[in-house]
Write a protein that holds these residues in place. Structure first.
Motif, short mmCIF file in Angstrom:
data_model
loop_
_atom_site.label_atom_id
_atom_site.label_comp_id
_atom_site.label_asym_id
_atom_site.label_seq_id
_atom_site.Cartn_x
_atom_site.Cartn_y
_atom_site.Cartn_z
N MET A 1 22.56 -31.94 -59.40
CA MET A 1 23.49 -32.43 -58.46
C MET A 1 23.56 -31.54 -57.21
O MET A 1 23.23 -30.52 -56.99
CB MET A 1 25.07 -32.34 -59.24
N GLU A 2 23.93 -32.39 -56.11
CA GLU A 2 23.85 -31.69 -54.77
C GLU A 2 25.28 -32.64 -54.15
O GLU A 2 25.92 -33.31 -54.49
CB GLU A 2 22.87 -32.32 -53.91
N ALA A 3 25.60 -31.52 -53.16
CA ALA A 3 26.60 -31.96 -52.15
C ALA A 3 26.35 -31.69 -50.61
O ALA A 3 25.60 -30.62 -50.55
CB ALA A 3 27.93 -31.21 -52.67
N THR A 4 26.64 -32.45 -49.74
CA THR A 4 26.18 -31.93 -48.44
C THR A 4 27.35 -31.64 -47.68
O THR A 4 28.52 -32.06 -47.70
CB THR A 4 25.88 -33.37 -47.84
N VAL A 5 27.13 -30.65 -46.86
CA VAL A 5 28.22 -30.02 -45.94
C VAL A 5 28.45 -30.94 -44.84
O VAL A 5 27.51 -31.17 -44.13
CB VAL A 5 27.98 -28.62 -45.58
N ALA A 6 29.67 -31.28 -44.54
CA ALA A 6 29.98 -32.28 -43.57
C ALA A 6 30.19 -31.44 -42.21
O ALA A 6 30.12 -30.21 -42.16
CB ALA A 6 31.21 -33.13 -43.80
N GLU A 7 30.34 -32.28 -40.93
CA GLU A 7 30.61 -31.72 -39.87
C GLU A 7 31.63 -30.57 -39.90
O GLU A 7 31.44 -29.58 -39.08
CB GLU A 7 30.99 -32.55 -38.91
N ARG A 8 32.51 -30.74 -40.34
CA ARG A 8 33.75 -29.61 -40.46
C ARG A 8 33.69 -28.66 -41.62
O ARG A 8 34.58 -28.02 -41.84
CB ARG A 8 35.05 -30.35 -40.27
N GLY A 9 32.41 -28.69 -42.05
CA GLY A 9 32.16 -27.59 -43.32
C GLY A 9 32.75 -27.99 -44.66
O GLY A 9 33.05 -27.18 -45.43
N GLN A 10 33.40 -29.17 -44.92
CA GLN A 10 33.81 -29.74 -45.99
C GLN A 10 32.61 -30.14 -46.98
O GLN A 10 31.55 -30.82 -46.35
CB GLN A 10 34.75 -30.91 -45.65
N ILE A 11 32.99 -30.14 -48.30
CA ILE A 11 32.06 -30.77 -49.05
C ILE A 11 32.96 -31.66 -50.14
O ILE A 11 33.98 -31.44 -50.49
CB ILE A 11 31.22 -29.77 -50.06
N THR A 12 32.22 -32.60 -50.79
CA THR A 12 32.59 -33.46 -51.78
C THR A 12 32.17 -32.89 -53.12
O THR A 12 30.77 -33.13 -53.20
CB THR A 12 32.51 -34.86 -51.42
N LEU A 13 32.83 -32.61 -54.07
CA LEU A 13 32.29 -32.26 -55.32
C LEU A 13 31.94 -33.46 -56.19
O LEU A 13 32.66 -34.22 -56.15
CB LEU A 13 33.42 -31.37 -56.09
N PRO A 14 30.79 -33.43 -56.84
CA PRO A 14 30.73 -34.92 -57.51
C PRO A 14 31.65 -35.21 -58.50
O PRO A 14 32.05 -34.27 -59.07
CB PRO A 14 29.09 -34.17 -58.37
N LYS A 15 31.81 -36.56 -58.80
CA LYS A 15 32.82 -36.87 -59.82
C LYS A 15 32.60 -36.26 -61.25
O LYS A 15 33.47 -35.77 -61.71
CB LYS A 15 32.92 -38.29 -59.71
N PRO A 16 31.43 -35.99 -61.80
CA PRO A 16 31.28 -35.58 -63.14
C PRO A 16 31.90 -34.06 -63.20
O PRO A 16 32.48 -33.64 -64.03
CB PRO A 16 29.89 -35.52 -63.37
N VAL A 17 31.79 -33.40 -61.85
CA VAL A 17 32.10 -31.89 -61.69
C VAL A 17 33.80 -31.91 -61.87
O VAL A 17 34.34 -31.26 -62.59
CB VAL A 17 31.70 -31.13 -60.66
N ARG A 18 34.13 -32.86 -60.79
CA ARG A 18 35.62 -32.85 -60.82
C ARG A 18 36.23 -33.33 -62.35
O ARG A 18 37.32 -32.76 -62.66
CB ARG A 18 36.23 -33.83 -59.64
N ASP A 19 35.83 -34.32 -62.93
CA ASP A 19 36.12 -34.70 -64.06
C ASP A 19 36.15 -33.66 -65.13
O ASP A 19 37.00 -33.50 -66.04
CB ASP A 19 35.57 -35.96 -64.70
N ALA A 20 35.10 -32.95 -65.16
CA ALA A 20 34.92 -31.90 -66.43
C ALA A 20 35.90 -30.61 -66.21
O ALA A 20 36.21 -30.17 -67.04
CB ALA A 20 33.65 -31.56 -66.42
N LEU A 21 36.42 -30.41 -64.93
CA LEU A 21 37.36 -29.39 -64.78
C LEU A 21 38.68 -29.75 -64.49
O LEU A 21 39.47 -28.95 -64.29
CB LEU A 21 36.64 -28.65 -63.59
N GLY A 22 38.83 -31.31 -64.53
CA GLY A 22 40.27 -31.64 -64.28
C GLY A 22 40.61 -31.44 -62.77
O GLY A 22 41.86 -31.17 -62.68
N LEU A 23 39.99 -31.61 -62.16
CA LEU A 23 40.26 -31.39 -60.59
C LEU A 23 40.82 -32.45 -59.82
O LEU A 23 40.18 -33.62 -60.16
CB LEU A 23 39.02 -30.69 -59.80
N SER A 24 41.87 -32.50 -59.10
CA SER A 24 42.65 -33.67 -58.67
C SER A 24 43.22 -33.34 -57.09
O SER A 24 43.12 -32.09 -56.84
CB SER A 24 43.71 -34.20 -59.60
N LYS A 25 43.67 -34.01 -56.60
CA LYS A 25 44.03 -33.77 -55.04
C LYS A 25 45.10 -32.55 -55.19
O LYS A 25 46.12 -32.64 -55.96
CB LYS A 25 44.71 -34.97 -54.62
#
Length: 84
Positions: A1-25
C-alpha cells in the motif's frame, strides 16, 4: 500500500489500514521516528481517558465489590481473603 504526501504535508491512510485499526475522524495517532521509518501508533490512553468516570457500577457499593463479583468471590469477604 502507498500514500502520497499532499502539498500541506498531509497523507490519507488507506481504508484497509483505517478499518483494521478502528481509526475514525478525530482518532489521535502518535508519530514516532525509528531511524528512517515513520511509525504511527493509535493513542489508546486517549480513549481510556475519555471513558474514565462515565460508567456507573449499578448494584455495587464500590469498585472493590464489583471486582469481587467479577472474580466470583464472596461479597462480604475482605479484600483478597475470599475463597472462590
Amino acid at each position: 500500500m502507498e500514500a502520497t504526501v499532499a502539498e500541506r504535508g498531509q497523507i490519507t491512510l488507506p481504508k484497509p489500514v483505517r478499518d483494521a485499526l478502528g481509526l475514525s475522524k478525530g482518532t489521535i495517532l502518535k508519530v514516532e521516528l525509528e531511524g528512517s521509518r515513520i511509525v504511527l501508533r493509535k493513542s489508546v490512553d486517549d480513549a481510556v481517558s475519555r471513558a474514565r468516570g462515565r460508567f456507573k457500577l449499578e448494584g455495587f457499593g464500590d469498585t472493590d465489590a464489583a471486582m469481587r463479583a467479577v472474580r466470583g468471590e464472596a461479597a462480604d469477604a475482605p479484600n483478597g481473603d475470599a475463597t472462590p
